[in-house]
Design a protein around this motif. Structure first.
Motif: not given
Length: 426
Positions: A103, A133-134, A156, A160, A168-170, A173-174, A177, A207
């Motif tokens: 990140h 994931s960032h 990316k 999730d 871990r992403d959301q 939002q993932s 992005d 996802q």
């Protein structure tokens, strides 16, 4: 224009190696200003057509297409050589802690610079690469690759669930992005975007459904993920997606099998899986050093060929144990001889080389663009020194034919064999 005189390796339309002991490679700008191959062939036959063009004399060296790595994780550069009991413990104990730092843009850029230095040092000129994931990890890799003029694809990572804090992403939002990164980077210079679910168990159905929708909306982008690498992972996917026919079937159910979709490993597939990959234009990234290191199993080249399934070679660093294409080709040779094939099939030296150059380009949907030194291809190439080490010099001088020469380079070669890596910058 500029020309190079050396031994020359390229591939014909039947994927066979073409070799000129005294060759000429001529490169120059196309209409867009990008350096492409203008001519390649026997020096004596061609040189009269290029009077006035500067010729660099590299006799004693071998010019070959730049290598293509179909699956590698740039954020795992510092994970290479980490001991583990298998894939899932290796992810938990090493990979995820390292990836959690990406990140930070400064950290991502520093690793990206080192990563691309290693690719160049090992003769790799095109790569399909995982970020983390960032979003910052993808931006950093694209920025560095663009500055170097590389043909480079990344994305990316989507993950999730079943992932620790820090990677871990959301879900919503993932996907936002991912689309923003596609619009920012895909098709800019020599860059491409890949929609990148880490693997099915670390993505919710929501996802994966969103990834499939983006894949349908942007058919020109790539898709990359992992499938059927490890038996524990296969069982886990079956528990999480009981409605799917198979682990590969999970991706098909969400619209993630198509041309420009590349799945790493593809070890524990059945015949229907392989036939579905062939029918949809989905391809495999074969990662033999990683599979051996993590004890995952052996890619079945014979079964893949029988199904008409396309594939190419990949390092899979950091699970893979070397950035060197020579190490990857040698491992693929061993797997072809000792793996699941019933015939003890081994891959010829020319085919191994094709699978890491023109064959990998074909599997990526980049046939005619990179991976070969035929006219019109982007002028990414390597200059190899067959006398880079005393043993190489002794062995290659005894080669009686092209197979013996190429196999000596595969078995004995490493980064020392790469004298120069040339990128097709405008």
């Amino acid at each position: 224009m500029k020309a190079y005189r050396a031994a020359l390796l390229r591939f014909d339309d039947q994927h066979a190696p073409v070799y000129e002991a005294d060759g000429l490679l001529v490169v120059g700008p196309d209409a867009q200003g990008r350096q492409v191959v203008r001519a390649a062939g026997d020096h004596a036959a061609l040189i009269g057509n290029f009077e006035g063009v500067a010729v660099e004399d590299l006799r004693g060296k071998l010019i070959a297409p730049g290598f293509i790595d179909m699956h590698v994780h740039y954020p795992q550069t510092d994970v290479i050589g980490a001991p583990a009991d298998g894939l899932l413990p290796w992810l938990e104990n090493y990979t995820f802690p390292h990836e959690s730092r990406f990140h930070e843009p400064a950290h991502a850029r520093e690793v990206a610079h080192f990563f691309f230095d290693e690719l160049t040092r090992n003769g790799v000129t095109t790569a399909l690469t995982f970020a983390t994931s960032h979003p910052a990890s993808a931006d950093a890799a694209f920025e560095v690759a663009q500055a170097r003029g590389l043909r480079f694809i990344t994305g990316k990572v989507l993950q999730d669930r079943h992932s620790p804090d820090g990677v871990r992403d959301q879900t919503e939002q993932s996907l936002i992005d991912t689309e923003a990164l596609i619009q920012r980077w895909h098709g800019v210079d020599r860059l491409g975007y890949a929609i990148t679910p880490r693997f099915a168990p670390t993505s919710t159905p929501e996802q994966l459904r969103g990834a499939g929708a983006l894949a349908a909306k942007y058919p020109e982008v790539w898709i990359q993920s992992h499938v059927a690498e490890n038996l524990d992972e296969v069982r886990w996917a079956a528990e999480l997606f009981p409605q799917s026919r198979s682990y590969l079937g999970v991706y098909e159910d969400f619209g993630l099998l198509r041309e420009r979709a590349v799945y790493a490993h593809c070890i524990h597939l059945d015949r229907t899986d392989r036939e579905r990959m062939a029918a949809t234009g989905t391809t495999a990234a074969v990662s033999p050093t990683s599979n051996q290191f993590l004890g995952s199993g052996f890619f079945d080249f014979g079964a893949a060929d029988a199904a008409g399934m396309a594939y190419g070679l990949a390092s899979d660093v950091g699970g893979g144990t070397s950035f060197s294409p020579f190490r990857t080709m040698l491992a693929a040779y061993v797997v072809g001889r000792e793996g699941q094939t019933k015939t003890g099939q081994s891959l010829s030296p020319g085919r191994l080389w094709w699978l890491h150059t023109a064959g990998a380009a074909r599997a990526l949907g980049l046939e005619g663009v990179v991976g070969n030194l035929q006219p019109g291809h982007e002028a990414d190439f390597v200059v190899l020194d067959p006398q880079a080490t005393p043993l190489l010099a002794r062995k290659t001088q005894q080669a009686n034919n092209l197979d013996e020469l190429l196999f000596a380079l595969i078995v004995l070669g490493d980064d020392r064999l790469i004298e120069r890596t040339v990128i097709a910058q405008g």
